[in-house]
Structure formats: C-alpha cells, structure tokens
Write an enzyme that holds these catalytic residues in place. Structure first.
Site, PDB file in Angstrom:
ATOM      1  CG  ASP A  45      -2.017  -1.032   1.145  1.00  0.00           C
ATOM      2  OD1 ASP A  45      -2.326  -1.467   0.015  1.00  0.00           O
ATOM      3  OD2 ASP A  45      -2.553  -1.410   2.200  1.00  0.00           O
ATOM      4  N   PRO A  46       0.363   2.377  -0.474  1.00  0.00           N
ATOM      5  CG  PRO A  46      -0.783   3.861  -1.880  1.00  0.00           C
ATOM      6  CD  PRO A  46      -0.945   2.545  -1.163  1.00  0.00           C
TER       7      PRO A  46
END
Length: 307
Positions: A46-47
């Site tokens: 995930d970012p």
C-alpha cells in the site's frame, strides 16, 4: 538513462519502497530508467507502507508467481481504542472506546497466539480484492453494497516487540509487533481482528515490510538511490535469477539440453522422481529452465523457461 537504448535485463531488483508511493509507481519509474518492457513487482505494498518490494526484470518476470508465494515479514504498530474504515491510519475513524486503565499484556499475547496458524480473514472494504471482476474499493466509490469475501491466510509468527504505551494526550494504547505471513494476508485486518478478540476497536498505525520473496531489507536499495545511479551501477544491483531458486541443480548432457530447449517432456526412466519435484537445469553453466515433476503422468515437464 531515460530515453536511451539498453539491452534486455533479466534479474531482480530488491527495492526499499518509500511511503507515499504505489508499487505501480515504483515499477513505472524503474521501467523508465532501465528501458525494460518486461518488468513487474512481486507483492503489492500500500502507498503508506514502506519496505521490501522485489521488482522482476525480463525473464525473471516468469518467477513472479513463485516470488509472491513466499512468506513475508512485517514490523508495525497496533493501537487499541479506535478503529477506522480502512483498518489503518489513513481512514476515517468509525469506532472509538476510550481506555480508562492499561490493558493486560498477557491477554494480548494470548489473543495474538490465537491468530497464528491457518486463519480466515475478511479483507477490508477499502482493498484491491476482486469480487465479480470488480475491486472492493470500486464498490465503495460507486456506492454499491457487496458481500465481503472470506480468504484463507497463514500466520507463521505474530508477536509483540515492545511494551504497551499510551499514545500522547489520547486515551489509547499501542505496541509494536512483528508478523511473518503467507501470500494474501492483510496485516491491517490482522490488527483489526486482534482488537475483536479483545473486544476493542483496533487499528494498524504503521507498517514496514522487512522481508519478502526471499529477500530482506538489508539487501534492498532505496528507490531514490536506484533512480540516481547510472545504468552500469544500477545493473550491478540486479540479483541473478539463480539467486532465488532453491531446487537441486542438474547439468544437462547435449541430448538433454536439446530436449529441454525445445520444451520436450522427460520420462521418469530418464530422470527419477525427486523429493523436491523440481530441477533447475544448466547447459554448459547457463541456466536454461526449471522442470517440475508431474506425478499424475510420471514425467517431467517445463515449468519455467529462461534460455
């Protein structure tokens, strides 16, 4: 390096992905600087998650399924007393329960132990899991309801690595953890489920992947450093395909090499079955293929071809 012509590269780049960037963004930047068309990553981060992201180049992209199947290790933080819609610190708070006294660390350890082994997870609605061809977060954006799927996961290790601590000026407690898990595990869901075991809202507030696909963080290079290297220096950071293969090696005769290079099947009379069921095959010192044993047909067939 961008815009210049470079030969096809084959191998693996072990990247230390920074926060605030998607895994696709990492691949896109490395595609530009390496000039490679065949490039992909083994396991999305995930970012807001940093750490090990293995990027495959050229013929190594054939191994992405193998790389993704290997355990991954994470360190992170779980906070008790509130839960968010995304099960991590990026989402809006959807449940709160102020803590008036400190939690029992023994009970937390028992709950963590109950979440090890083979478990079933229900992934968060804000995730990329697909249902009927559409990702879960797309249902949210469209305002549509969907039944969340149940997914198997294996938790090899889930342990606290720090004492409980109170969050500054808040009625919440948190602690740090380490988790080693199988492919497809959602660590933020693991944190949420830990809270459910204790009857409390819980949220994963920080996460880092320290190992994945057979590589650890100390083998990784910061993305910014890779992007600033000249082409030759970047090539020196590429791990060869052989570095990720663990099966027995077999040197081929001239006749065997001809058969393997043409994708022919090999009978059990020629190569007896082995315990691992795989061979990495070499022709004059060059890796040409991996063959897998087909027990149903009692023969060997090509699994990965590199020549």
């Amino acid at each position: 390096m961008a815009g210049s012509k470079h030969p096809e590269l084959s191998g693996l780049l072990v990247v230390n992905k920074p926060k605030e960037m998607t895994s696709f963004g990492v691949v896109a930047r490395l595609r530009r600087v390496t000039g490679q068309k065949k490039i992909g990553h083994a396991g999305t981060l995930d970012p807001n998650v940093e750490g090990v992201l293995v990027v495959a180049l050229g013929k190594a992209t054939k191994l992405i399924d193998l790389l993704q199947s290997r355990p991954k290790t994470y360190t992170g933080t779980v906070a008790f007393g509130f839960a968010t819609e995304t099960q991590d610190a990026d989402g809006a708070v959807v449940a709160e329960q102020a803590l008036t006294t400190g939690l029992d660390e023994t009970e937390i350890k028992k709950a963590m132990a109950s979440l090890t082994g083979d478990i079933i997870q229900i992934p968060p609605i804000y995730s990329a899991v697909k249902v009927n061809g559409k990702r879960l977060y797309e249902y949210v954006r469209a305002g549509e309801e969907v039944e969340l799927p149940k997914r198997p996961a294996t938790i090899y290790r889930f342990e606290a690595t720090s004492p409980l601590r109170w969050l500054p000026n808040q009625p919440y407690q948190a602690f740090d953890f380490v988790a080693q898990v199988s492919k497809g595990t959602y660590i933020r869901t693991l944190a949420y489920d830990l809270g459910q075991k204790l009857g409390l809202p819980a949220t994963m507030t920080a996460l880092k992947r320290t190992a994945g696909s057979g590589y650890s963080l100390d083998q990784a290079t910061d993305l910014d450093d890779l992007l600033e290297m000249n082409f030759d220096s970047l090539c020196q950071r590429i791990q060869p395909i052989e570095s990720v293969l663990t099966w027995p090696k077999k040197d081929l005769t001239e006749a065997e090499a001809f058969a393997v290079r043409n994708g022919q099947k090999i009978t059990i009379d020629q190569w007896p079955a082995t315990e691992t069921g795989y061979y990495q095959l070499y022709d004059q010192g060059q890796l040409v293929a991996v063959y897998a044993f087909d027990a149903d047909q009692d023969l060997w067939r090509s699994r990965y071809f590199f020549a």
